[in-house]
Design an enzyme around this catalytic site. Sequence first.
Site, PDB file in Angstrom:
ATOM      1  N   SER A   1       0.865  -1.185   0.000  1.00 43.17           N
ATOM      2  CA  SER A   1       0.000   0.000   0.000  1.00 43.17           C
ATOM      3  C   SER A   1       0.901   1.234   0.000  1.00 43.17           C
ATOM      4  O   SER A   1       2.078   1.126   0.351  1.00 43.17           O
ATOM      5  CB  SER A   1      -0.850  -0.007   1.287  1.00 43.17           C
TER       6      SER A   1
ATOM      7  N   TYR B   1      -1.436  -1.213  10.974  1.00 47.31           N
ATOM      8  CA  TYR B   1      -1.670  -1.445   9.532  1.00 47.31           C
ATOM      9  C   TYR B   1      -0.510  -0.891   8.694  1.00 47.31           C
ATOM     10  O   TYR B   1       0.058  -1.593   7.856  1.00 47.31           O
ATOM     11  CB  TYR B   1      -2.979  -0.801   9.069  1.00 47.31           C
TER      12      TYR B   1
HETATM   13  N1  LIG Z   1      -8.961  -0.452  -0.365  1.00 49.72           N
HETATM   14  C1  LIG Z   1      -7.912   0.319  -0.165  1.00 49.72           C
HETATM   15  O1  LIG Z   1      -8.003   1.559  -0.039  1.00 49.72           O
HETATM   16  C2  LIG Z   1      -6.516  -0.288  -0.156  1.00 49.72           C
HETATM   17  C3  LIG Z   1      -5.424   0.564  -0.331  1.00 49.72           C
HETATM   18  C4  LIG Z   1      -4.142   0.001  -0.316  1.00 49.72           C
HETATM   19  C5  LIG Z   1      -3.958  -1.351  -0.121  1.00 49.72           C
HETATM   20  N2  LIG Z   1      -5.068  -2.144   0.056  1.00 49.72           N
HETATM   21  C6  LIG Z   1      -4.815  -3.584   0.252  1.00 49.72           C
HETATM   22  O2  LIG Z   1      -5.449  -4.300  -0.793  1.00 49.72           O
HETATM   23  C7  LIG Z   1      -5.774  -5.613  -0.325  1.00 49.72           C
HETATM   24  C8  LIG Z   1      -7.223  -5.934  -0.669  1.00 49.72           C
HETATM   25  O3  LIG Z   1      -8.051  -5.018   0.017  1.00 49.72           O
HETATM   26  P1  LIG Z   1      -9.508  -4.590  -0.524  1.00 49.72           P
HETATM   27  O4  LIG Z   1      -9.543  -3.127  -0.588  1.00 49.72           O
HETATM   28  O5  LIG Z   1      -9.870  -5.382  -1.729  1.00 49.72           O
HETATM   29  O6  LIG Z   1     -10.356  -5.037   0.753  1.00 49.72           O
HETATM   30  P2  LIG Z   1     -11.765  -5.793   0.895  1.00 49.72           P
HETATM   31  O7  LIG Z   1     -12.726  -5.329  -0.117  1.00 49.72           O
HETATM   32  O8  LIG Z   1     -12.094  -5.659   2.345  1.00 49.72           O
HETATM   33  O9  LIG Z   1     -11.391  -7.331   0.553  1.00 49.72           O
HETATM   34  C9  LIG Z   1     -10.578  -8.053   1.431  1.00 49.72           C
HETATM   35  C10 LIG Z   1     -10.530  -9.493   0.935  1.00 49.72           C
HETATM   36  O10 LIG Z   1      -9.734 -10.234   1.859  1.00 49.72           O
HETATM   37  C11 LIG Z   1     -10.476 -11.336   2.369  1.00 49.72           C
HETATM   38  N3  LIG Z   1     -10.137 -11.566   3.760  1.00 49.72           N
HETATM   39  C12 LIG Z   1     -10.162 -10.653   4.776  1.00 49.72           C
HETATM   40  N4  LIG Z   1      -9.809 -11.261   5.943  1.00 49.72           N
HETATM   41  C13 LIG Z   1      -9.556 -12.564   5.629  1.00 49.72           C
HETATM   42  C14 LIG Z   1      -9.171 -13.712   6.398  1.00 49.72           C
HETATM   43  N5  LIG Z   1      -8.962 -13.641   7.715  1.00 49.72           N
HETATM   44  N6  LIG Z   1      -9.012 -14.890   5.755  1.00 49.72           N
HETATM   45  C15 LIG Z   1      -9.236 -14.985   4.417  1.00 49.72           C
HETATM   46  N7  LIG Z   1      -9.583 -13.943   3.625  1.00 49.72           N
HETATM   47  C16 LIG Z   1      -9.760 -12.759   4.238  1.00 49.72           C
HETATM   48  C17 LIG Z   1     -11.952 -10.933   2.224  1.00 49.72           C
HETATM   49  O11 LIG Z   1     -12.750 -12.086   2.036  1.00 49.72           O
HETATM   50  P3  LIG Z   1     -13.665 -12.770   3.186  1.00 49.72           P
HETATM   51  O12 LIG Z   1     -14.261 -11.654   4.027  1.00 49.72           O
HETATM   52  O13 LIG Z   1     -14.626 -13.538   2.372  1.00 49.72           O
HETATM   53  O14 LIG Z   1     -12.735 -13.637   3.953  1.00 49.72           O
HETATM   54  C18 LIG Z   1     -11.907 -10.153   0.894  1.00 49.72           C
HETATM   55  O15 LIG Z   1     -11.971 -11.041  -0.196  1.00 49.72           O
HETATM   56  C19 LIG Z   1      -5.475  -5.626   1.187  1.00 49.72           C
HETATM   57  O16 LIG Z   1      -4.217  -6.232   1.397  1.00 49.72           O
HETATM   58  C20 LIG Z   1      -5.404  -4.131   1.536  1.00 49.72           C
HETATM   59  O17 LIG Z   1      -4.557  -3.900   2.642  1.00 49.72           O
HETATM   60  C21 LIG Z   1      -6.333  -1.666   0.036  1.00 49.72           C
END
Ligand SMILES: NC(=O)c1ccc[n+]([C@@H]2O[C@H](COP(=O)([O-])OP(=O)(O)OC[C@H]3O[C@@H](n4cnc5c(N)ncnc54)[C@H](OP(=O)(O)O)[C@@H]3O)[C@@H](O)[C@H]2O)c1
Length: 259
Positions: free
Chosen positions: A138, A151
């Site tokens: 990130s 985080y």
């Molecule tokens: N959105 C942002 O602004 C942003 C910015 C920078 C980096 N990121 C990074 O991008 C990545 C994806 O984030 P996102 O924005 O797509 O978030 P999201 O929409 O909340 O999706 C998170 C995914 O991870 C899975 N997950 C969460 N906890 C889990 C667990 N304990 N075991 C297995 N699966 C789990 C969830 O599936 P289930 O709930 O079905 O398990 C979901 O598929 C993360 O690493 C985040 O740190 C996000």
Amino acid sequence: MAIALITGASKGIGLALARLMAEYGHDLVLVARSKERLSQLQSELTSTYAISVFSINADLSQSEAPTHIFTQLSQQNIFPDILINNAGLGDVALFSEANLEKQKQMIALNINCLTELTYLFLQQRRQGKQYWLLNIASTAAFLPGPSMSVYYASKAYVLHFTEALAEECKQSNVSVSAFCPGPVATDFQVSANMPKAKGLKKSLLLSAEEAAKFAYKAIFDTKVVVVPSFKNRMAVWLASLLPRKLAMRAVFKSNELSG
Ligand SMILES: NC(=O)c1ccc[n+]([C@@H]2O[C@H](COP(=O)([O-])OP(=O)(O)OC[C@H]3O[C@@H](n4cnc5c(N)ncnc54)[C@H](OP(=O)(O)O)[C@@H]3O)[C@@H](O)[C@H]2O)c1
């Protein structure tokens, strides 16, 4: 076509990436907790594209999950060529007031699981084949993050671990990259209790589909550290010009928990 294992594929960036890679013809291994979302996605993708999709329901914050996944895959004779460590969790709270269990779950998922899946993925490689590893960090990786201290620190770990691994693997048959998106419009903000993005953050916001396109390109890119979109690269660069304390206060303010 290379087989890709995507963690956190049930929603957000992981879901958008699964759909994009299915469209490009990749066989997929999808991992997340929500059984229903994954099986819906599996039937959507296999009814639309001539690919095979294998889904595994696992809570990746549980220590036995990585071994469980690779044992299942080898029993099915499935050996991924691409690993995308995408599943991650965030939390906005002053550390002294934070829910400790959630901080520990974040370390288990963002750091421990990513590290062990990476290790097991590298062990199952075969001579003469090419492999790709994409770890989702990130822009938070570049600075300490008051009010999201664990985080931001976990993403700094992902960035430095991935950069070091890329150096180690330079002469090997695996290409290693860290993908560092800024804010992306997904459920992440909700599960992290993050205030609605506005001002600078809103202008930096990417959709999950846009982030997925950048992420897919990053897999095969020679660059080790990929920050998607010019605006986010500018934001990271400008922050690096500021005195660290000032930059950190700006982060604190942007998370709106500063006194
Ligand atoms: N959105 C942002 O602004 C942003 C910015 C920078 C980096 N990121 C990074 O991008 C990545 C994806 O984030 P996102 O924005 O797509 O978030 P999201 O929409 O909340 O999706 C998170 C995914 O991870 C899975 N997950 C969460 N906890 C889990 C667990 N304990 N075991 C297995 N699966 C789990 C969830 O599936 P289930 O709930 O079905 O398990 C979901 O598929 C993360 O690493 C985040 O740190 C996000």
